[in-house]
Design an enzyme around this catalytic site. Structure first.
Site, PDB file in Angstrom:
ATOM      1  N   CYS A  84       0.841  -1.206   0.000  1.00  0.00           N
ATOM      2  CA  CYS A  84       0.000   0.000   0.000  1.00  0.00           C
ATOM      3  C   CYS A  84       0.873   1.253   0.000  1.00  0.00           C
ATOM      4  CB  CYS A  84      -0.992  -0.035   1.168  1.00  0.00           C
ATOM      5  SG  CYS A  84      -2.298   1.194   1.037  1.00  0.00           S
ATOM      6  N   HIS A 221      -4.008  -4.777   0.132  1.00  0.00           N
ATOM      7  CA  HIS A 221      -3.518  -5.355   1.381  1.00  0.00           C
ATOM      8  C   HIS A 221      -3.561  -6.874   1.310  1.00  0.00           C
ATOM      9  CE1 HIS A 221      -2.953  -1.702   3.711  1.00  0.00           C
ATOM     10  NE2 HIS A 221      -3.911  -1.213   2.934  1.00  0.00           N
ATOM     11  N   GLU A 223      -2.504  -8.928   3.307  1.00  0.00           N
ATOM     12  CA  GLU A 223      -2.812  -9.477   4.635  1.00  0.00           C
ATOM     13  C   GLU A 223      -4.313  -9.445   4.924  1.00  0.00           C
ATOM     14  OE1 GLU A 223      -1.536  -6.571   3.981  1.00  0.00           O
ATOM     15  OE2 GLU A 223      -2.185  -5.031   5.413  1.00  0.00           O
TER      16      GLU A 223
END
Lengths: 241, 251
Positions: A84, A221, A223
């Site tokens: 990001c 993202h 994650e």
């Protein structure tokens, strides 16, 4: 990945990342990250992850010493992953904080998504939002095709799950399908260049995944992007090997 | 193309998921971590944990719940209910929340929105607006729908955006738990007034209610609890239905 020493990947903390989520996701694919307290701690890192959410100005914390330490690892062929804002930092800079230089490993400057405000909102646009953006005159020559449907509202920030369209081959996208969906939350984007391996569209096309040798970045993202995100982290770890 | 998000809400009290009607008549609906895992498998796009009766002594229990839910979850997780201070927000983020949802505290002191946006970024700050129809407009209520905030919902959502909120979680108190459909007029009024995403909440009952709120209601995301908890509607079936009707969803 067999040789990967536990805790040998540095996760850079500059106060603008959700470190908990990033660490948790890496742990799920078999890597424990450490957070270096000083630039000297980066010295022995097998690889470096620069996470990040928020304003480009936050990267200012990463001063000359940090930059030098990270660039030294890149110079040794150690993989670097920006997530990001961390990916945007790999570029030369961003119009979000014009006086704040990026790492400059990738060519280009980040800019704000143009968006398209709801009709009732147009009258109260702040000077620093869409109107200003329109004045930046992004013509066709910059390689970014702007395809706004006349009546479609394109909200900025760009928040949610969107598709990535793959371009060419790169180790980061092994096993990932074009059209896969990942989770974004951002207002600024990096331009589509020769280093772009996946693009996403939100009113205009922008770089979703970039990779140039050992330098890689994702605008979304991983994650927070379910199985697709974990696959991309796994791919990156292969490179760390 | 950006997908319309389907968000499941877990209203949590003392570590258990509960659900009420019109913000009252609570009944038990299961273990938060178990429900979260089930929704994740079914393809939910995001989860919200709302601590509906948050008090100081229970806040630790909430952090434990968040941690348990976040453990195996790799999708966005928002936490709300009883977040009054920067410390409360920090505890939620530390436990694994990607976003914090502010409601009563933001109405009492809107500068909290700006403070948290400055610290974690706007994407981490959701302002929850609980609204009830009032004549031609929509009135904002605080304290879980108990107290009128003497604010107009559209005007408050705009202020929240200007102060740094990244999303608006808009709940119709009139429709909460009733399963008679979202309040599309309320949702459209707020969604057209702001540039940040609006999550519609309250009233989901049928698959067509979701189609309506994404089209007529101009919602960016829809949140539901009851219809998912009791397995009346699976997330997968809902997404298939939306996809067939041309609404972009993540599948």
């Amino acid at each position: 990945m067999a040789e990967l020493k536990d805790g040998s990947i540095a996760l850079i903390d500059y106060g603008a990342g959700n470190l908990t989520s990033v660490r948790k996701a890496f742990a799920a694919v078999g890597a424990n990250l450490f957070v270096p307290a000083t630039p000297a701690d980066v010295e022995d890192a097998a690889a470096v992850v620069v996470p990040g959410v928020g304003h480009f100005d936050a990267t200012r914390v990463l001063d000359a010493e940090w930059v030098e330490a990270i660039l030294a690892r890149v110079g040794e062929g150690r993989p670097l992953l920006g997530i990001c804002l961390g990916m945007q930092w790999l570029f030369e800079g961003s119009e979000e904080a014009p006086d704040c230089a990026g790492l400059g490993l990738l060519a280009g400057r980040c800019y704000r998504l143009q968006g398209r405000a709801p009709k009732s909102r147009e009258v109260r646009l702040k000077p620093d939002t869409t109107i200003k953006d329109a004045s930046h005159s992004r013509d066709a020559s910059n390689g970014r095709g702007v395809r706004l449907e006349p009546d479609t509202v394109i909200k900025v920030p760009h928040v949610g799950w969107n598709t990535i369209e793959l371009r060419g081959e790169a180790s980061l996208i092994d096993g990932v399908q074009s059209g896969a969906q990942v989770y974004f939350t951002h207002s600024f984007v990096a331009p589509v260049t020769g280093d772009t391996v996946a693009v996403t569209e939100h009113g205009e096309s922008f770089a979703a995944i970039v990779q140039r040798g050992y330098v890689a970045g994702v605008q979304f993202h991983p994650e927070k992007s379910g199985d697709v995100g974990l696959q991309i982290l796994r791919n990156w770890l292969e490179q760390v090997g | 193309m950006l997908s319309k998000r389907i968000i499941a809400c877990l209203d949590v009290r003392d570590g258990h998921v509960v659900k009420g009607v019109n913000f009252e008549q609570l009944r038990a609906a299961g273990d938060p971590a178990e429900l979260a895992a089930r929704y994740n498998t079914e393809g939910i796009d995001e989860l919200v944990i709302l601590d509906i009766t948050a008090t100081l002594e229970r806040r630790r229990a909430l952090a434990d719940t968040v941690r348990a839910v976040a453990r195996e979850l790799f999708i966005p997780l928002a936490v709300g209910g009883g977040i009054r201070t920067e410390e409360d927000a920090a505890a939620a983020v530390e436990a694994g929340a990607d976003k914090v949802s502010l409601n009563t505290a933001a109405l009492a002191d809107a500068s909290l929105i700006t403070k948290l946006a400055g610290r974690y970024g706007s994407q981490a700050v959701v302002v929850a607006v609980d609204a009830k129809r009032a004549g031609e407009g929509f009135a904002v209520y605080a304290r879980s729908g108990q107290t009128s905030a003497n604010r107009d919902a559209v005007e408050w959502a705009r202020e929240a955006e200007d102060r740094g909120a990244g999303e608006i979680l808009l709940t119709s108190i009139d429709r909460d738990g009733t399963k008679v459909g979202f309040d599309c007029e309320l949702t459209a009024a707020v969604s057209r007034a702001v540039s940040i995403p609006v999550i519609a909440s309250g009233g989901a009952g049928t698959l067509d209610d979701f189609v309506e709120v994404f089209t007529r209601g101009c919602a960016d995301a829809a949140l539901a609890a009851s219809v998912f908890h009791y397995a009346e509607t699976s997330v997968r079936a809902l997404k298939d239905y939306l996809h067939q009707r041309g609404i972009p969803v993540r599948r």
